[in-house]
Design an enzyme around this catalytic site. Sequence first.
Site, PDB file in Angstrom:
ATOM      1  N   ASN A  12      31.685  50.522  46.965  1.00 33.11           N
ATOM      2  CA  ASN A  12      30.914  50.215  48.172  1.00 33.11           C
ATOM      3  C   ASN A  12      31.769  49.250  48.994  1.00 33.11           C
ATOM      4  O   ASN A  12      31.896  48.090  48.646  1.00 33.11           O
ATOM      5  CB  ASN A  12      29.584  49.565  47.756  1.00 33.11           C
ATOM      6  CG  ASN A  12      28.812  48.998  48.937  1.00 33.11           C
ATOM      7  OD1 ASN A  12      29.123  49.286  50.092  1.00 33.11           O
ATOM      8  ND2 ASN A  12      27.805  48.185  48.650  1.00 33.11           N
ATOM      9  N   LYS A  14      31.311  48.149  51.962  1.00 26.83           N
ATOM     10  CA  LYS A  14      30.555  47.270  52.867  1.00 26.83           C
ATOM     11  C   LYS A  14      31.212  47.264  54.257  1.00 26.83           C
ATOM     12  O   LYS A  14      31.743  48.276  54.681  1.00 26.83           O
ATOM     13  CB  LYS A  14      30.420  45.884  52.257  1.00 26.83           C
ATOM     14  CG  LYS A  14      29.888  45.936  50.816  1.00 26.83           C
ATOM     15  CD  LYS A  14      29.489  44.619  50.258  1.00 26.83           C
ATOM     16  CE  LYS A  14      28.953  44.805  48.842  1.00 26.83           C
ATOM     17  NZ  LYS A  14      28.446  43.590  48.237  1.00 26.83           N
ATOM     18  N   HIS A  97      20.302  48.957  49.420  1.00 25.41           N
ATOM     19  CA  HIS A  97      21.170  47.875  48.944  1.00 25.41           C
ATOM     20  C   HIS A  97      20.524  46.527  49.274  1.00 25.41           C
ATOM     21  O   HIS A  97      19.882  46.385  50.321  1.00 25.41           O
ATOM     22  CB  HIS A  97      22.556  47.982  49.602  1.00 25.41           C
ATOM     23  CG  HIS A  97      23.549  47.064  48.961  1.00 25.41           C
ATOM     24  ND1 HIS A  97      23.618  45.727  49.276  1.00 25.41           N
ATOM     25  CD2 HIS A  97      24.477  47.273  47.997  1.00 25.41           C
ATOM     26  CE1 HIS A  97      24.564  45.167  48.527  1.00 25.41           C
ATOM     27  NE2 HIS A  97      25.105  46.086  47.748  1.00 25.41           N
ATOM     28  N   GLU A  99      21.666  43.890  50.405  1.00 22.94           N
ATOM     29  CA  GLU A  99      22.046  43.301  51.693  1.00 22.94           C
ATOM     30  C   GLU A  99      21.208  43.891  52.831  1.00 22.94           C
ATOM     31  O   GLU A  99      20.888  43.209  53.799  1.00 22.94           O
ATOM     32  CB  GLU A  99      23.554  43.496  51.921  1.00 22.94           C
ATOM     33  CG  GLU A  99      24.362  42.540  51.049  1.00 22.94           C
ATOM     34  CD  GLU A  99      25.708  43.063  50.611  1.00 22.94           C
ATOM     35  OE1 GLU A  99      26.245  43.988  51.225  1.00 22.94           O
ATOM     36  OE2 GLU A  99      26.231  42.520  49.605  1.00 22.94           O
ATOM     37  N   GLU A 166      21.366  46.411  40.488  1.00 25.67           N
ATOM     38  CA  GLU A 166      22.272  45.340  40.908  1.00 25.67           C
ATOM     39  C   GLU A 166      21.498  44.026  41.008  1.00 25.67           C
ATOM     40  O   GLU A 166      20.811  43.788  42.015  1.00 25.67           O
ATOM     41  CB  GLU A 166      22.873  45.647  42.280  1.00 25.67           C
ATOM     42  CG  GLU A 166      23.644  46.945  42.345  1.00 25.67           C
ATOM     43  CD  GLU A 166      24.600  46.968  43.537  1.00 25.67           C
ATOM     44  OE1 GLU A 166      25.811  47.011  43.312  1.00 25.67           O
ATOM     45  OE2 GLU A 166      24.126  46.907  44.680  1.00 25.67           O
ATOM     46  N   GLY A 172      28.764  39.781  44.434  1.00 30.53           N
ATOM     47  CA  GLY A 172      29.751  38.992  45.173  1.00 30.53           C
ATOM     48  C   GLY A 172      29.863  37.550  44.703  1.00 30.53           C
ATOM     49  O   GLY A 172      30.479  36.716  45.368  1.00 30.53           O
ATOM     50  N   SER A 207      29.545  42.176  40.780  1.00 33.25           N
ATOM     51  CA  SER A 207      30.785  41.546  40.297  1.00 33.25           C
ATOM     52  C   SER A 207      31.467  42.332  39.177  1.00 33.25           C
ATOM     53  O   SER A 207      32.100  41.749  38.302  1.00 33.25           O
ATOM     54  CB  SER A 207      30.531  40.098  39.859  1.00 33.25           C
ATOM     55  OG  SER A 207      30.124  39.317  40.968  1.00 33.25           O
TER      56      SER A 207
HETATM   57  P1  PGA Z   1      30.350  43.188  44.201  1.00 31.49           P
HETATM   58  O1  PGA Z   1      29.303  44.052  45.069  1.00 31.49           O
HETATM   59  O2  PGA Z   1      30.988  44.124  43.219  1.00 31.49           O
HETATM   60  O3  PGA Z   1      31.307  42.636  45.207  1.00 31.49           O
HETATM   61  O4  PGA Z   1      29.536  42.132  43.514  1.00 31.49           O
HETATM   62  C1  PGA Z   1      28.527  45.059  44.473  1.00 31.49           C
HETATM   63  C2  PGA Z   1      27.601  45.675  45.479  1.00 31.49           C
HETATM   64  O5  PGA Z   1      27.069  44.958  46.335  1.00 31.49           O
HETATM   65  O6  PGA Z   1      27.358  46.891  45.435  1.00 31.49           O
END
Ligand code: PGA
Length: 249
Positions: A12, A14, A97, A99, A166, A172, A207
Amino acid sequence: MGGSTQFIIAGNWKMNGLLQESLAFVEALTANPNAGTVEMVICPPYTLLHPLAKPFADKGVTLGAENMYFEESGAFTGSISAGMLKDAGCEYVILGHSERRDIMLEGNKLLRKKLDAAWDAGLTPMFCIGEHLGERESGSTNDVLKQQLSVLADTDTSNPLVIAYEPVWAIGTGKTASPEQVAETHAFVHQELARLGRKCKVLYGGSVNSGNAESLMACEGVDGALVGGASLKADSFMEIVAAAARVAA
Ligand code: PGA
């Protein structure tokens, strides 16, 4: 794995990626040497879908998108429909997601419309669920996940679906859920999906990197990973793919 045969390692990106650097990413990518056991998926920003569709296909990477709107077409300035994603070569679309839930305030009602539109267009949603830190600490993780999965009630169970669990506190942050937390939570998600008449892959996200991928993929009930930061570099993405292939072997 949760009884399935092929891991999905999905990137992903982003809001990251310009054309030249993304073409360099594809160049550095090894054609999937583990196609039988690992499906590689990349979900780049909309602007890169068309230019990357063919180069990705040549390297055995399935194309996905990060989001979409539920209407088919019309006066929705700035929005992208499921049909447009399909037209650009996408097979998957990430929906729900954290976010988008937290920043764009997307909730179950909107997400159900998006799921239906994705299915109508022939896309497979990668539907994200996950609890915030306070929810885990107060013991309400399962309630939160159950509420998020309730959007699937009364949907046609023959429509394709992938779930990505997640934990929001792991996205992140460099913190990952422990293998015990992952196994326990994935067991609950699979159980809840079964109650809803579904059997599908459940990816872990938050992560994931080349150092922890193998132990996370080895957890019971984990069918792959949704990877943010570590999917932006071809070498770390390929290392995660290789880790999944070792677990599958
Ligand atoms: P990350 O993001 O691996 O940077 O923690 C995962 C995601 O948001 O899908």
